[in-house]
Design a protein around this motif. Structure first.
Motif, PDB file in Angstrom:
ATOM      1  N   GLN A  37       0.821  -1.216   0.000  1.00 30.08           N
ATOM      2  CA  GLN A  37       0.000   0.000   0.000  1.00 30.08           C
ATOM      3  C   GLN A  37       0.857   1.270   0.000  1.00 30.08           C
ATOM      4  O   GLN A  37       0.333   2.371   0.111  1.00 30.08           O
ATOM      5  N   VAL A  38       2.180   1.121  -0.131  1.00 27.74           N
ATOM      6  CA  VAL A  38       3.092   2.267  -0.094  1.00 27.74           C
ATOM      7  C   VAL A  38       3.720   2.434  -1.471  1.00 27.74           C
ATOM      8  O   VAL A  38       4.153   1.475  -2.092  1.00 27.74           O
ATOM      9  N   GLN A  39       3.724   3.711  -1.939  1.00 19.82           N
ATOM     10  CA  GLN A  39       4.390   4.062  -3.180  1.00 19.82           C
ATOM     11  C   GLN A  39       5.571   4.971  -2.830  1.00 19.82           C
ATOM     12  O   GLN A  39       5.401   5.947  -2.103  1.00 19.82           O
TER      13      GLN A  39
ATOM     14  N   TYR B  15      -2.679   6.524   7.609  1.00 15.78           N
ATOM     15  CA  TYR B  15      -1.672   6.715   8.666  1.00 15.78           C
ATOM     16  C   TYR B  15      -1.217   5.373   9.270  1.00 15.78           C
ATOM     17  O   TYR B  15      -0.070   5.208   9.658  1.00 15.78           O
ATOM     18  N   THR B  16      -2.120   4.433   9.332  1.00 20.02           N
ATOM     19  CA  THR B  16      -1.772   3.125   9.870  1.00 20.02           C
ATOM     20  C   THR B  16      -0.727   2.442   8.979  1.00 20.02           C
ATOM     21  O   THR B  16       0.199   1.803   9.476  1.00 20.02           O
ATOM     22  N   THR B  17      -0.878   2.604   7.693  1.00 22.87           N
ATOM     23  CA  THR B  17       0.089   2.019   6.757  1.00 22.87           C
ATOM     24  C   THR B  17       1.467   2.649   6.947  1.00 22.87           C
ATOM     25  O   THR B  17       2.483   1.957   6.889  1.00 22.87           O
ATOM     26  N   VAL B  18       1.507   3.957   7.215  1.00 20.04           N
ATOM     27  CA  VAL B  18       2.795   4.626   7.476  1.00 20.04           C
ATOM     28  C   VAL B  18       3.427   4.034   8.740  1.00 20.04           C
ATOM     29  O   VAL B  18       4.630   3.735   8.777  1.00 20.04           O
ATOM     30  N   ALA B  19       2.624   3.836   9.781  1.00 19.48           N
ATOM     31  CA  ALA B  19       3.140   3.253  11.025  1.00 19.48           C
ATOM     32  C   ALA B  19       3.646   1.821  10.788  1.00 19.48           C
ATOM     33  O   ALA B  19       4.700   1.427  11.308  1.00 19.48           O
ATOM     34  N   LYS B  20       2.909   1.053   9.992  1.00 18.18           N
ATOM     35  CA  LYS B  20       3.343  -0.313   9.685  1.00 18.18           C
ATOM     36  C   LYS B  20       4.637  -0.308   8.867  1.00 18.18           C
ATOM     37  O   LYS B  20       5.505  -1.168   9.050  1.00 18.18           O
TER      38      LYS B  20
ATOM     39  N   LYS C 192       7.775  14.285   8.029  1.00 22.40           N
ATOM     40  CA  LYS C 192       6.524  14.925   7.661  1.00 22.40           C
ATOM     41  C   LYS C 192       5.503  13.859   7.293  1.00 22.40           C
ATOM     42  O   LYS C 192       5.810  12.902   6.614  1.00 22.40           O
ATOM     43  N   VAL C 193       4.281  14.078   7.752  1.00 24.35           N
ATOM     44  CA  VAL C 193       3.154  13.232   7.364  1.00 24.35           C
ATOM     45  C   VAL C 193       1.993  14.179   7.106  1.00 24.35           C
ATOM     46  O   VAL C 193       1.624  14.973   7.984  1.00 24.35           O
ATOM     47  N   SER C 194       1.441  14.086   5.901  1.00 22.52           N
ATOM     48  CA  SER C 194       0.305  14.973   5.597  1.00 22.52           C
ATOM     49  C   SER C 194      -0.685  14.251   4.705  1.00 22.52           C
ATOM     50  O   SER C 194      -0.324  13.391   3.906  1.00 22.52           O
ATOM     51  N   SER C 195      -1.930  14.658   4.846  1.00 22.66           N
ATOM     52  CA  SER C 195      -2.999  14.062   4.056  1.00 22.66           C
ATOM     53  C   SER C 195      -3.107  14.824   2.744  1.00 22.66           C
ATOM     54  O   SER C 195      -3.026  16.052   2.704  1.00 22.66           O
ATOM     55  N   GLN C 196      -3.306  14.116   1.657  1.00 30.73           N
ATOM     56  CA  GLN C 196      -3.410  14.706   0.330  1.00 30.73           C
ATOM     57  C   GLN C 196      -4.878  14.746  -0.090  1.00 30.73           C
ATOM     58  O   GLN C 196      -5.716  13.983   0.406  1.00 30.73           O
TER      59      GLN C 196
ATOM     60  N   VAL D 248      -1.821   9.488   1.983  1.00 35.61           N
ATOM     61  CA  VAL D 248      -1.035  10.169   2.998  1.00 35.61           C
ATOM     62  C   VAL D 248       0.394  10.275   2.474  1.00 35.61           C
ATOM     63  O   VAL D 248       1.005   9.267   2.112  1.00 35.61           O
ATOM     64  N   GLU D 249       0.895  11.520   2.427  1.00 31.17           N
ATOM     65  CA  GLU D 249       2.267  11.726   1.987  1.00 31.17           C
ATOM     66  C   GLU D 249       3.166  11.763   3.225  1.00 31.17           C
ATOM     67  O   GLU D 249       2.813  12.362   4.243  1.00 31.17           O
TER      68      GLU D 249
END
Length: 186
Positions: free
Chosen positions: A112-114, A136-141, A159-163, A168-169
Motif C-alpha cells: 500500500q506504499v508508493q 496513517y496506519t500504513t505509514v506506522a506499519k 513529515k506526514v500529511s494528508s493529500q 497520505v504523503e
C-alpha cells in the motif's frame, strides 16, 4: 715288529682314540649359525637397498617427465593472477553494494506504499524516502517494517500529511549501519 715301544703300526692292532670334551663343538656351531645370519641379513639389506634405488629411479623419471610437461609461462601467469586476486578480493568483499541494499528495502516496502523519491548517502549513513501511503496506519506499519531490518539503527519521520487524493504523503530518514546494510552477505 708287532710292538715297537708300545706303538702298534699294523692296522689290525690299531685302536682309535676318541677324546670328547663337552661343549667344544657347540661354540663352533653357534659361530657358524651367527655367520650365516649375518650373511643373510647383509644380502637382505642389499636387496632392499636395490629395491629402494629402483623405486627412487622410477619416481625421479616421473618427476623429469612432469617437469618436461610443465608450461612455465602459464604457471608464471597463474602466479601473477593469484597475487592480483589476493589484493583485489578484500577490496571486492568490502565493496558497498547498493543493489543488495535496495533489494532488502524493496522486500520491506508494503504493497500500500508508493515510493516517490529515494536518496541514499553511504558516507552520511542516511536514506531519505518520500512516499505515499493508503493511510496513517500504513505509514506506522511501514516504519515498523523498516525497524525489523537489523541494519536500520534509527528512523526519523519528518513529515506526514494528508493529500486531497485521500493518500497520505510522508517523508522519513533512515539511519543505517553500512557494515551490515551495504556489504554483501550480511
Amino acid at each position: 715288529m708287532a710292538d715297537a715301544g708300545g706303538l702298534q703300526l699294523l692296522p689290525e692292532t690299531r685302536k682309535k682314540i676318541e677324546i670328547s670334551v663337552p661343549g667344544q663343538n657347540r661354540s663352533l656351531v653357534f659361530a657358524f649359525v651367527f655367520l650365516l645370519l649375518i650373511v643373510a641379513l647383509y644380502f637382505g639389506l642389499m636387496a632392499y637397498k636395490q629395491g629402494v634405488l629402483t623405486s627412487i629411479a622410477g619416481v625421479d623419471s616421473q618427476l623429469q617427465d612432469l617437469e618436461k610437461s610443465r608450461d612455465k609461462a602459464k604457471e608464471s601467469q597463474l602466479i601473477d593472477l593469484s597475487q592480483q586476486l589476493a589484493v583485489i578480493n578484500p577490496l571486492i568483499n568490502g565493496h558497498l553494494i547498493w543493489s543488495a541494499a535496495m533489494a532488502k528495502l524493496q522486500n520491506l516496502i508494503l504493497p500500500q506504499v508508493q515510493i516517490v523519491t529515494f536518496n541514499a548517502d553511504s558516507l552520511g549513513r542516511k536514506v531519505s524516502i518520500k512516499g505515499l501511503a493508503a493511510n496513517y496506519t500504513t505509514v506506522a506499519k511501514q516504519i515498523a517494517a523498516f525497524y525489523a531490518l537489523d541494519s536500520v539503527t534509527d528512523i526519523i519521520l519528518n513529515k506526514v500529511s494528508s493529500q486531497p487524493t485521500g493518500l497520505v504523503e510522508f517523508t522519513m530518514q533512515l539511519t543505517i549501519d553500512n557494515s551490515r546494510f551495504l556489504v554483501p552477505g550480511k
